[in-house]
Scaffold this motif. Structure first.
Motif, PDB file in Angstrom:
ATOM      1  N   GLY A   5       0.810  -1.209   0.000  1.00  0.00           N
ATOM      2  CA  GLY A   5       0.000   0.000   0.000  1.00  0.00           C
ATOM      3  C   GLY A   5       0.843   1.259   0.000  1.00  0.00           C
ATOM      4  N   LEU A   6       0.200   2.398   0.234  1.00  0.00           N
ATOM      5  CA  LEU A   6       0.905   3.684   0.208  1.00  0.00           C
ATOM      6  C   LEU A   6       1.961   3.802   1.294  1.00  0.00           C
ATOM      7  N   SER A   7       1.784   3.070   2.397  1.00  0.00           N
ATOM      8  CA  SER A   7       2.769   3.141   3.471  1.00  0.00           C
ATOM      9  C   SER A   7       4.146   2.675   3.011  1.00  0.00           C
ATOM     10  N   ALA A   8       4.180   1.804   2.007  1.00  0.00           N
ATOM     11  CA  ALA A   8       5.457   1.282   1.507  1.00  0.00           C
ATOM     12  C   ALA A   8       6.138   2.247   0.547  1.00  0.00           C
ATOM     13  N   VAL A   9       5.414   3.243   0.059  1.00  0.00           N
ATOM     14  CA  VAL A   9       5.978   4.182  -0.919  1.00  0.00           C
ATOM     15  C   VAL A   9       6.039   5.593  -0.348  1.00  0.00           C
ATOM     16  N   GLY A  10       5.992   5.701   0.969  1.00  0.00           N
ATOM     17  CA  GLY A  10       6.055   7.023   1.591  1.00  0.00           C
ATOM     18  C   GLY A  10       7.322   7.778   1.237  1.00  0.00           C
ATOM     19  N   HIS A  11       8.451   7.062   1.194  1.00  0.00           N
ATOM     20  CA  HIS A  11       9.718   7.705   0.837  1.00  0.00           C
ATOM     21  C   HIS A  11       9.686   8.210  -0.597  1.00  0.00           C
ATOM     22  N   ASP A  12       9.133   7.416  -1.502  1.00  0.00           N
ATOM     23  CA  ASP A  12       9.044   7.827  -2.904  1.00  0.00           C
ATOM     24  C   ASP A  12       8.187   9.081  -3.060  1.00  0.00           C
ATOM     25  N   LEU A  13       7.045   9.100  -2.380  1.00  0.00           N
ATOM     26  CA  LEU A  13       6.161  10.269  -2.451  1.00  0.00           C
ATOM     27  C   LEU A  13       6.837  11.504  -1.876  1.00  0.00           C
ATOM     28  N   LEU A  14       7.577  11.319  -0.787  1.00  0.00           N
ATOM     29  CA  LEU A  14       8.260  12.449  -0.148  1.00  0.00           C
ATOM     30  C   LEU A  14       9.335  13.027  -1.065  1.00  0.00           C
ATOM     31  N   VAL A  15      10.104  12.166  -1.712  1.00  0.00           N
ATOM     32  CA  VAL A  15      11.162  12.645  -2.612  1.00  0.00           C
ATOM     33  C   VAL A  15      10.558  13.349  -3.824  1.00  0.00           C
ATOM     34  N   LEU A  16       9.488  12.799  -4.380  1.00  0.00           N
ATOM     35  CA  LEU A  16       8.833  13.447  -5.530  1.00  0.00           C
ATOM     36  C   LEU A  16       8.285  14.823  -5.133  1.00  0.00           C
ATOM     37  N   ALA A  17       7.710  14.921  -3.945  1.00  0.00           N
ATOM     38  CA  ALA A  17       7.216  16.212  -3.466  1.00  0.00           C
ATOM     39  C   ALA A  17       8.366  17.199  -3.278  1.00  0.00           C
ATOM     40  N   PHE A  18       9.478  16.715  -2.752  1.00  0.00           N
ATOM     41  CA  PHE A  18      10.661  17.560  -2.554  1.00  0.00           C
ATOM     42  C   PHE A  18      11.184  18.081  -3.893  1.00  0.00           C
ATOM     43  N   MET A  19      11.222  17.207  -4.897  1.00  0.00           N
ATOM     44  CA  MET A  19      11.663  17.632  -6.234  1.00  0.00           C
ATOM     45  C   MET A  19      10.757  18.717  -6.795  1.00  0.00           C
ATOM     46  N   SER A  20       9.458  18.573  -6.572  1.00  0.00           N
ATOM     47  CA  SER A  20       8.499  19.568  -7.061  1.00  0.00           C
ATOM     48  C   SER A  20       8.733  20.916  -6.401  1.00  0.00           C
ATOM     49  N   VAL A  21       8.901  20.893  -5.083  1.00  0.00           N
ATOM     50  CA  VAL A  21       9.080  22.145  -4.327  1.00  0.00           C
ATOM     51  C   VAL A  21      10.372  22.845  -4.728  1.00  0.00           C
ATOM     52  N   VAL A  22      11.466  22.084  -4.804  1.00  0.00           N
ATOM     53  CA  VAL A  22      12.757  22.685  -5.166  1.00  0.00           C
ATOM     54  C   VAL A  22      12.710  23.259  -6.580  1.00  0.00           C
ATOM     55  N   SER A  23      12.120  22.526  -7.498  1.00  0.00           N
ATOM     56  CA  SER A  23      12.035  23.004  -8.884  1.00  0.00           C
ATOM     57  C   SER A  23      11.221  24.291  -8.981  1.00  0.00           C
ATOM     58  N   LEU A  24      10.093  24.341  -8.282  1.00  0.00           N
ATOM     59  CA  LEU A  24       9.270  25.547  -8.294  1.00  0.00           C
ATOM     60  C   LEU A  24       9.982  26.723  -7.636  1.00  0.00           C
ATOM     61  N   PHE A  25      10.743  26.440  -6.592  1.00  0.00           N
ATOM     62  CA  PHE A  25      11.485  27.509  -5.918  1.00  0.00           C
ATOM     63  C   PHE A  25      12.535  28.112  -6.854  1.00  0.00           C
ATOM     64  N   VAL A  26      13.266  27.255  -7.549  1.00  0.00           N
ATOM     65  CA  VAL A  26      14.266  27.748  -8.504  1.00  0.00           C
ATOM     66  C   VAL A  26      13.585  28.535  -9.622  1.00  0.00           C
ATOM     67  N   ALA A  27      12.456  28.010 -10.114  1.00  0.00           N
ATOM     68  CA  ALA A  27      11.713  28.727 -11.155  1.00  0.00           C
ATOM     69  C   ALA A  27      11.245  30.085 -10.649  1.00  0.00           C
ATOM     70  N   TYR A  28      10.831  30.149  -9.387  1.00  0.00           N
ATOM     71  CA  TYR A  28      10.379  31.419  -8.806  1.00  0.00           C
ATOM     72  C   TYR A  28      11.530  32.429  -8.746  1.00  0.00           C
ATOM     73  N   LEU A  29      12.718  31.969  -8.372  1.00  0.00           N
ATOM     74  CA  LEU A  29      13.866  32.880  -8.320  1.00  0.00           C
ATOM     75  C   LEU A  29      14.169  33.453  -9.702  1.00  0.00           C
ATOM     76  N   ILE A  30      14.106  32.595 -10.719  1.00  0.00           N
ATOM     77  CA  ILE A  30      14.365  33.067 -12.083  1.00  0.00           C
ATOM     78  C   ILE A  30      13.253  34.008 -12.537  1.00  0.00           C
ATOM     79  N   TYR A  31      12.012  33.681 -12.195  1.00  0.00           N
ATOM     80  CA  TYR A  31      10.877  34.553 -12.526  1.00  0.00           C
ATOM     81  C   TYR A  31      11.071  35.933 -11.892  1.00  0.00           C
ATOM     82  N   THR A  32      11.472  35.969 -10.638  1.00  0.00           N
ATOM     83  CA  THR A  32      11.677  37.252  -9.942  1.00  0.00           C
ATOM     84  C   THR A  32      12.760  38.068 -10.627  1.00  0.00           C
TER      85      THR A  32
END
Length: 391
Positions: free
Chosen positions: A348-375
């Motif tokens: 179930g999802l409990s076994a992929v918690g690490h995968d979901l966390l890393v994917l979320a981290f990648m999304s946040v970091v990418s958006l943050f970098v994009a925001y800096l360039i946008y600014t």
């Protein structure tokens, strides 16, 4: 000069004159081939995490342990008292192989009775399972032959009797999760994820680059908030990507009858997180480049080798550290791990918690970098407009 010769020389000069085309033709293949050379530099899978259940506690069982320890294919990580505990280690991914040595093994061999050793193997990665079956069979048969020869030597039984040698330890194996060694069950999920990732990478990268080529991007940055631009760019592709994922996996699981064990709802949760991470990375990349060609090149350079670097076919434990680090920085790695845990192992999802966390981290970091360039781009555009007004 003939018409063909003239056209040939025009194109030949363009090939070397255009920096972008020159890189695609000459530099990209070198990068890929160098990367793949390092990827498979270990030549074979080694140090597969192996746990041992020794219910015999005899000299013969210890010799089996030493035999597996001496073979570079196996990396012994410990012993456990029961088969249930060993299977739990495999189920949770702590071990890929469990060597089961039954009680009474040595006594049965000495009495001339048949005895067997069982190896349980995680079949979710066929490179590991195929390698483990061959290597384990070799080790068990070698130890078995040695034990039988010692018995014959003690009895003085050589010659024809030795030629008709019966190897007393019978090798048995059980493959979990993909017992039939089906390449359909193994490869199709990885290839599907790779194709869907590539579509999203290209789609979002070209969307931004198209505005830059049309000259509307600076106006869009100057007059709209980062949230508005980002949401308007990502949401359509996120919906389309999720729909593609649903249709694609429905086709595979229902249309082609690929066996699966877990929940398709859990799969779609992981798929949505994966799609979002891919789009955010692609969106960030698009900020760096001025046209669709450059955006396409970078998106392709990330997407094309990601399947081989994801650890889905060639395991991370047999990759050089630097190459494995590249693989672990790609969204596809965590999506395919989630697919394997859910569809192949039935978790179930409990076994992929690490995968979901890393994917979320990648999304946040990418958006943050994009925001800096946008600014930065917004301030630059505002400064340019102010200079024009003063002028």
């Amino acid at each position: 000069m003939s018409q063909f010769s003239r056209l040939f020389w025009i194109e030949w000069k363009k090939l070397f004159a255009d920096k972008t085309i020159r890189k695609v033709v000459f530099l990209v293949p070198i990068i890929y081939l160098t990367l793949f050379g390092f990827l498979y530099s270990e030549e074979k899978v080694t140090n597969i995490p192996t746990v041992v259940v020794d219910a015999d506690q005899s000299e013969l069982s210890r010799e089996l342990y030493r035999g597996f320890d001496a073979d570079e294919t196996f990396g012994l990580i410990g012993t456990v008292p029961t088969e249930e505990e060993a299977l739990r280690w495999i189920d949770e991914g702590e071990a890929s192989i469990a060597l089961m040595i039954p009680a009474g093994l040595e006594q049965n061999i000495k009495a001339g009775r048949g005895a067997e050793v069982l190896t349980v193997i995680d079949g979710s990665n066929m490179m590991i399972s195929n390698t483990a079956v061959r290597a384990a069979n070799t080790v068990v048969k070698t130890i078995s032959a040695g034990a039988t020869l010692k018995k014959l030597e003690a009895q003085g039984s050589w010659g024809d009797e030795g030629m008709a040698l019966y190897t007393g330890i019978d090798f048995r194996y059980r493959v979990l999760y993909n017992p039939t060694f089906s390449y359909l069950s193994f490869m199709v999920f990885g290839l599907a994820g790779t194709v869907l990732q590539q579509v999203l990478f290209l789609g979002i990268a070209l969307s931004v680059a198209q505005e830059k080529e049309q000259g509307t991007w600076q106006t869009s940055v100057a007059t709209n908030s980062f949230f508005a631009i980002t949401a308007s760019k990502l949401l359509p592709y996120l919906l389309a990507g999720t729909l593609n994922m649903f249709i694609g996996f429905t086709l595979l699981l229902k249309g082609f009858g690929v066996p699966y064990a877990g929940s398709t709802v859990d799969l779609m949760v992981v798929a949505t997180a994966f799609n979002l991470a891919v789009l955010c990375v692609g969106y960030m990349i698009s900020y760096f480049f001025k046209d669709q060609l450059q955006s396409t090149q970078i998106a392709m350079m990330i997407a094309v080798p990601s399947f081989m670097l994801s650890g889905f076919t060639w395991p991370f434990l047999s990759m050089p550290t630097a190459v494995a680090a590249i693989g672990k920085s790609l969204p596809l790695t965590y999506f395919l791990d989630g697919v394997r845990e859910i569809l192949t192992k039935g978790h179930g999802l409990s076994a992929v918690g690490h995968d979901l966390l890393v994917l979320a981290f990648m999304s946040v970091v990418s958006l943050f970098v994009a925001y800096l360039i946008y600014t930065f781009q917004k301030r630059k555009t505002a400064g340019t407009q102010a200079e024009s007004t003063i002028g």
